[in-house]
Scaffold this active site. Structure first.
Site, mmCIF file in Angstrom:
data_model
loop_
_atom_site.group_PDB
_atom_site.id
_atom_site.type_symbol
_atom_site.label_atom_id
_atom_site.label_comp_id
_atom_site.label_asym_id
_atom_site.label_seq_id
_atom_site.Cartn_x
_atom_site.Cartn_y
_atom_site.Cartn_z
ATOM 1 N N ASP A 43 -7.285 -2.668 -0.602
ATOM 2 C CA ASP A 43 -6.734 -3.630 -1.569
ATOM 3 C C ASP A 43 -7.526 -4.935 -1.515
ATOM 4 O OD1 ASP A 43 -3.675 -3.612 -3.021
ATOM 5 O OD2 ASP A 43 -4.674 -5.566 -2.882
ATOM 6 N N TYR B 181 -6.716 -2.090 -22.181
ATOM 7 C CA TYR B 181 -6.101 -1.378 -21.040
ATOM 8 C C TYR B 181 -5.876 0.078 -21.431
ATOM 9 C CZ TYR B 181 -2.381 -0.266 -17.616
ATOM 10 O OH TYR B 181 -1.607 0.300 -16.631
#
Ligand SMILES: NC(=O)c1ccc[n+]([C@@H]2O[C@H](COP(=O)([O-])OP(=O)(O)OC[C@H]3O[C@@H](n4cnc5c(N)ncnc54)[C@H](O)[C@@H]3O)[C@@H](O)[C@H]2O)c1
Length: 256
Positions: A36, A154
């Site tokens: 992450d 997106y």
């Protein structure tokens, strides 16, 4: 335990559905590497797993960066001692601008939503092959199955992810590497607010969310755990004969 002894990597595993899956996979017996950009949050998830008696590693990486995509997966494989399960889960809402879009914003959206998926899977399969096969999961969205009013770019990226998953399942099936895609609907994570209106007031976002709620037959948001349980199914041998599918986990949103 459905993942006993398995080695799993989850990108964007420090929050939301990725975190829920990291905790669930660990409870089911897997050692987990959490990749992450938020290194501190990834360490917290790894610590939580460790405190419960599991094994987890936190790996800091910005997956908009191609080198870090490759490097982080190899680091995860080194830490774990291999990879059996890989969930390419990183994604960002990105820009909703169409006219005069800032090219850097366009590139960032495509880099995280599409390129990171391509590059991280490209590394992960090398390690999964050495273990004789395994399971790869890609994170798309309902916006990868139907058009998105709020997020056209997106949506374009998530359609690409669905196509990538199906195509890769053809290539890697003979090596017993299954590749499937999860398409979550509206899910109660920090990201949801951004989908409900970039730059809009909280009140406007609440109104937008109410409108979307009327389109969900099960009449509730998904919880991160709803998606994590689907990921567990796809990661485990319970789905041994399933590859190349894009599963909506959307309360019926795309049924119409
Ligand atoms: N929340 C929703 O309604 C929803 C719906 C459909 C699909 N999705 C998809 O699910 C995935 C995760 O979403 P979530 O809702 O769990 O989000 P979240 O906001 O809870 O978590 C996103 C995580 O991604 C990490 N991240 C962001 N940019 C990164 C980068 N460049 N490199 C590495 N890590 C990065 C963040 O630090 C965070 O830990 C995304 O692919 C998203 O597109 C979300």
């Amino acid at each position: 335990m459905r993942l006993k002894g398995k080695l799993a990597v989850i990108t964007a595993g420090a929050s939301g559905m990725g975190k829920a899956a990291a905790l669930l996979f660990a409870r089911e017996g897997a050692a987990v590497a959490i990749v992450d950009i938020n290194g501190a949050a990834a360490i917290q998830v790894a610590n939580e797993i460790g405190a419960a008696g599991g094994t987890a590693y936190a790996i800091h990486a910005d997956l908009s960066n191609a080198q870090e995509c490759r490097g982080s997966i190899n680091e995860a494989a080194r830490s774990l001692g291999g990879i059996d399960i890989f969930w390419a889960h990183a994604g960002i809402p990105g820009t909703d601008v169409v006219e005069d879009v800032d090219l850097a914003e366009y590139e960032l959206s495509m880099a995280v939503n599409v390129r990171s998926c391509y590059l991280t899977v490209g590394e992960a399969v090398k390690h999964i092959r050495k273990r004789g096969g395994g399971s790869v999961i890609l994170a798309a969205s309902i916006a990868g199955l139907v058009g998105s009013l709020l997020s056209p770019l997106y949506s374009a990226g998530k359609f690409a992810v669905v196509g990538l998953g199906k195509s890769l399942s053809l290539r890697y099936g003979p090596e017993q590497i299954r590749i499937n895609v999860i398409c979550p609907g509206l899910t109660a994570t920090p990201m949801l607010r951004e989908f409900m209106g970039r730059g809009s007031s909280d009140e406007q976002a609440v109104e937008t969310q109410k409108k979307f709620m009327t389109m969900i037959p099960l009449a509730r948001l998904a919880q991160p755990e709803d998606i994590a349980k689907t990921a567990l199914f796809l990661a485990s041998d319970d789905s041994a004969y399933i590859t190349g599918v894009a599963i909506p986990v959307d309360g019926g949103f795309t049924a119409k």
